[in-house]
Design a protein around this motif. Sequence first.
Motif, PDB file in Angstrom:
ATOM      1  N   ASP A  79       0.583  -1.283  -0.331  1.00 15.43           N
ATOM      2  CA  ASP A  79      -0.065   0.314   0.053  1.00 15.43           C
ATOM      3  C   ASP A  79       0.399   1.347  -0.105  1.00 15.43           C
ATOM      4  O   ASP A  79       1.407   1.275   0.985  1.00 15.43           O
ATOM      5  N   PRO A  80       1.449   2.359  -0.843  1.00 18.65           N
ATOM      6  CA  PRO A  80       1.842   3.684  -1.008  1.00 18.65           C
ATOM      7  C   PRO A  80       1.418   4.373  -0.447  1.00 18.65           C
ATOM      8  O   PRO A  80       2.387   5.101   0.267  1.00 18.65           O
ATOM      9  N   ASP A  81       0.404   3.980   0.600  1.00 25.13           N
ATOM     10  CA  ASP A  81      -0.155   5.510   1.961  1.00 25.13           C
ATOM     11  C   ASP A  81       0.759   4.924   2.299  1.00 25.13           C
ATOM     12  O   ASP A  81       0.497   5.223   3.618  1.00 25.13           O
ATOM     13  N   ARG A  82       0.991   3.823   2.979  1.00 27.76           N
ATOM     14  CA  ARG A  82       1.482   3.028   4.488  1.00 27.76           C
ATOM     15  C   ARG A  82       3.170   2.617   4.142  1.00 27.76           C
ATOM     16  O   ARG A  82       3.024   1.292   5.009  1.00 27.76           O
ATOM     17  N   VAL A  83       3.570   3.318   4.015  1.00 24.48           N
ATOM     18  CA  VAL A  83       5.445   3.191   3.633  1.00 24.48           C
ATOM     19  C   VAL A  83       5.518   3.626   4.600  1.00 24.48           C
ATOM     20  O   VAL A  83       5.458   5.494   5.324  1.00 24.48           O
ATOM     21  N   SER A  84       6.319   3.216   6.531  1.00 21.45           N
ATOM     22  CA  SER A  84       6.740   3.615   7.442  1.00 21.45           C
ATOM     23  C   SER A  84       8.192   2.910   7.604  1.00 21.45           C
ATOM     24  O   SER A  84       9.113   2.405   7.010  1.00 21.45           O
ATOM     25  N   ILE A  85       8.771   4.525   8.273  1.00 17.18           N
ATOM     26  CA  ILE A  85      10.552   4.014   8.219  1.00 17.18           C
ATOM     27  C   ILE A  85      10.943   3.838   9.603  1.00 17.18           C
ATOM     28  O   ILE A  85      10.625   4.787  10.906  1.00 17.18           O
ATOM     29  N   VAL A  86      11.200   2.879  10.392  1.00 20.57           N
ATOM     30  CA  VAL A  86      11.848   3.611  11.901  1.00 20.57           C
ATOM     31  C   VAL A  86      13.237   2.905  11.861  1.00 20.57           C
ATOM     32  O   VAL A  86      13.943   2.253  10.707  1.00 20.57           O
ATOM     33  N   GLY A  87      14.408   3.639  12.608  1.00 24.26           N
ATOM     34  CA  GLY A  87      15.855   3.592  12.820  1.00 24.26           C
ATOM     35  C   GLY A  87      15.954   3.542  14.094  1.00 24.26           C
ATOM     36  O   GLY A  87      15.120   4.868  14.851  1.00 24.26           O
ATOM     37  N   MET A  88      16.800   2.996  14.293  1.00 25.80           N
ATOM     38  CA  MET A  88      17.575   3.310  15.685  1.00 25.80           C
ATOM     39  C   MET A  88      19.270   3.964  16.145  1.00 25.80           C
ATOM     40  O   MET A  88      19.978   3.469  15.363  1.00 25.80           O
ATOM     41  N   SER A  89      19.915   4.870  16.505  1.00 32.36           N
ATOM     42  CA  SER A  89      21.061   5.089  17.344  1.00 32.36           C
ATOM     43  C   SER A  89      21.083   5.424  15.300  1.00 32.36           C
ATOM     44  O   SER A  89      20.703   5.852  14.527  1.00 32.36           O
ATOM     45  N   MET A  90      22.058   4.902  14.750  1.00 30.39           N
ATOM     46  CA  MET A  90      22.622   5.450  13.447  1.00 30.39           C
ATOM     47  C   MET A  90      21.181   5.279  12.353  1.00 30.39           C
ATOM     48  O   MET A  90      21.193   6.390  11.490  1.00 30.39           O
ATOM     49  N   GLY A  91      20.788   4.558  12.509  1.00 30.38           N
ATOM     50  CA  GLY A  91      19.539   4.385  11.727  1.00 30.38           C
ATOM     51  C   GLY A  91      19.082   5.382  12.277  1.00 30.38           C
ATOM     52  O   GLY A  91      17.657   5.945  10.925  1.00 30.38           O
ATOM     53  N   GLY A  92      18.472   6.332  13.965  1.00 29.15           N
ATOM     54  CA  GLY A  92      17.786   6.937  14.108  1.00 29.15           C
ATOM     55  C   GLY A  92      18.225   8.179  12.947  1.00 29.15           C
ATOM     56  O   GLY A  92      17.138   9.267  12.668  1.00 29.15           O
ATOM     57  N   TYR A  93      19.352   8.798  12.831  1.00 28.59           N
ATOM     58  CA  TYR A  93      19.569   9.860  11.926  1.00 28.59           C
ATOM     59  C   TYR A  93      19.317   8.988  10.317  1.00 28.59           C
ATOM     60  O   TYR A  93      18.534  10.097   9.458  1.00 28.59           O
ATOM     61  N   GLY A  94      19.921   7.930   9.910  1.00 27.19           N
ATOM     62  CA  GLY A  94      18.953   7.342   8.225  1.00 27.19           C
ATOM     63  C   GLY A  94      17.537   7.603   8.270  1.00 27.19           C
ATOM     64  O   GLY A  94      17.085   8.071   7.677  1.00 27.19           O
ATOM     65  N   ALA A  95      16.616   7.252   9.134  1.00 27.73           N
ATOM     66  CA  ALA A  95      15.285   7.557   9.423  1.00 27.73           C
ATOM     67  C   ALA A  95      15.152   9.211   8.701  1.00 27.73           C
ATOM     68  O   ALA A  95      13.799   9.448   8.076  1.00 27.73           O
ATOM     69  N   LEU A  96      14.809   9.895  10.024  1.00 28.00           N
ATOM     70  CA  LEU A  96      14.756  10.925   9.564  1.00 28.00           C
ATOM     71  C   LEU A  96      15.826  11.700   8.139  1.00 28.00           C
ATOM     72  O   LEU A  96      14.498  12.503   7.576  1.00 28.00           O
ATOM     73  N   ASP A  97      16.782  11.295   7.331  1.00 25.22           N
ATOM     74  CA  ASP A  97      17.290  11.616   6.699  1.00 25.22           C
ATOM     75  C   ASP A  97      16.928  11.077   5.811  1.00 25.22           C
ATOM     76  O   ASP A  97      16.355  11.960   4.379  1.00 25.22           O
ATOM     77  N   ALA A  98      16.106  10.180   5.465  1.00 23.40           N
ATOM     78  CA  ALA A  98      15.064   9.067   4.482  1.00 23.40           C
ATOM     79  C   ALA A  98      13.813  10.624   4.046  1.00 23.40           C
ATOM     80  O   ALA A  98      13.348  10.811   3.198  1.00 23.40           O
ATOM     81  N   VAL A  99      13.067  11.344   5.707  1.00 18.85           N
ATOM     82  CA  VAL A  99      11.643  11.083   5.383  1.00 18.85           C
ATOM     83  C   VAL A  99      12.193  13.067   4.656  1.00 18.85           C
ATOM     84  O   VAL A  99      11.303  12.832   3.740  1.00 18.85           O
ATOM     85  N   GLN A 100      13.115  13.018   5.176  1.00 17.43           N
ATOM     86  CA  GLN A 100      13.608  14.603   4.901  1.00 17.43           C
ATOM     87  C   GLN A 100      13.580  14.976   3.306  1.00 17.43           C
ATOM     88  O   GLN A 100      13.557  15.393   2.884  1.00 17.43           O
ATOM     89  N   ARG A 101      14.644  13.708   2.591  1.00 18.53           N
ATOM     90  CA  ARG A 101      14.816  13.512   1.312  1.00 18.53           C
ATOM     91  C   ARG A 101      13.693  12.900  -0.073  1.00 18.53           C
ATOM     92  O   ARG A 101      13.436  13.078  -0.622  1.00 18.53           O
ATOM     93  N   ARG A 102      12.769  12.615   1.025  1.00 19.83           N
ATOM     94  CA  ARG A 102      11.641  11.920   0.650  1.00 19.83           C
ATOM     95  C   ARG A 102      10.535  12.010   1.063  1.00 19.83           C
ATOM     96  O   ARG A 102       9.735  10.512   1.758  1.00 19.83           O
ATOM     97  N   PRO A 103      10.661  13.345   1.078  1.00 22.56           N
ATOM     98  CA  PRO A 103       8.635  13.578   2.173  1.00 22.56           C
ATOM     99  C   PRO A 103       7.220  12.916   1.598  1.00 22.56           C
ATOM    100  O   PRO A 103       6.718  13.002   2.320  1.00 22.56           O
ATOM    101  N   GLU A 104       7.270  13.057   0.393  1.00 15.86           N
ATOM    102  CA  GLU A 104       6.235  12.355  -0.279  1.00 15.86           C
ATOM    103  C   GLU A 104       5.843  10.866  -0.316  1.00 15.86           C
ATOM    104  O   GLU A 104       5.413   9.606  -0.548  1.00 15.86           O
ATOM    105  N   LEU A 105       6.632  10.364   0.342  1.00 16.65           N
ATOM    106  CA  LEU A 105       6.889   8.616   0.553  1.00 16.65           C
ATOM    107  C   LEU A 105       6.798   7.734   1.309  1.00 16.65           C
ATOM    108  O   LEU A 105       6.441   7.096   1.461  1.00 16.65           O
ATOM    109  N   PHE A 106       6.478   8.449   2.887  1.00 15.38           N
ATOM    110  CA  PHE A 106       6.295   8.012   3.869  1.00 15.38           C
ATOM    111  C   PHE A 106       5.527   8.589   4.630  1.00 15.38           C
ATOM    112  O   PHE A 106       4.542   9.708   4.561  1.00 15.38           O
ATOM    113  N   ALA A 107       4.366   7.619   5.602  1.00 14.16           N
ATOM    114  CA  ALA A 107       3.494   8.033   5.956  1.00 14.16           C
ATOM    115  C   ALA A 107       3.889   8.533   7.206  1.00 14.16           C
ATOM    116  O   ALA A 107       3.331   9.201   8.008  1.00 14.16           O
ATOM    117  N   ALA A 108       4.824   7.430   8.372  1.00 17.08           N
ATOM    118  CA  ALA A 108       5.403   7.638   9.215  1.00 17.08           C
ATOM    119  C   ALA A 108       6.754   8.006   9.613  1.00 17.08           C
ATOM    120  O   ALA A 108       7.371   6.519   8.163  1.00 17.08           O
TER     121      ALA A 108
END
Length: 256
Positions: A141-170
């Motif tokens: 479902d393209p309307d229900r794509v989420s990303i979770v990251g921990m530590s280095m991945g926490g940086y990655g999760a926010l960076d991914a959403v900031q670069r592709r804000p149209e892609l993620f729901a959460a």
Amino acid sequence: MKHVLAACALALLTAPVRAAEPEAKEFKSDGKSLPYRLLKPADAEPGKQYPLVVLLHGAGERGADNKKQLVWFWKDKQPSVLTRPEVGAAKAFVLIPQCPEGKKWVEVPWEKGSYTSPEISEPLKLALALTDSLLKEQPIDPDRVSIVGMSMGGYGALDAVQRRPELFAACVPICGAGDLAKAKDIAHVAVWAFHGDADTVVPAKGSRDIVAALKKAGAEPKYTEYPKVGHNSWSPAFEEKEFWNWIFAQKRQTKK
């Protein structure tokens, strides 16, 4: 003998079912490759679309074995992150890529918290390209794509959403940080951040700052800060009763 057979049958019926380990795969694009694991919905129904959750691991799980990145998400002893009933492995696709040794999801120093976005890292670029390919290949479902990251991945999760804000729901950054100047670009994305106030690796200020910036941009992020908890705030975060229910309840919103 009949009693023995009956007892064995009962034991098999009542024994906990061990879910299949996420499938090991490799994504290739432009001569580059990224190892990853993919958990698919069990007994997927034809014609039905399912959510996708991208899980980004921390620095300690980097490598090329396509195994270490499962450490915090897939454990021998149940329940683990991906086998808890709330996660609903039968309800969603779960993507777990592995960042190569010596690389980062975001090439910035962790101890400083908030940062100004550098050029996108090769591992994160590949992870996003992989996400795009899965959206085309799998019943997601393209309307229900989420990303979770921990530590280095926490940086990655926010960076991914900031670069592709149209892609993620959460987005769920755990002990991470982001680019404050880009908070306005992701104000429409549901965010639940976590941090421990005693974290000496990634300062809690990183989470506090991005949450404050999001609120200033008109968003309503959730933020949970654990008192007397150090860098392993993902442990209590994954145990939050509403963690997965909240993620699966989110749907992609149009940027205002």
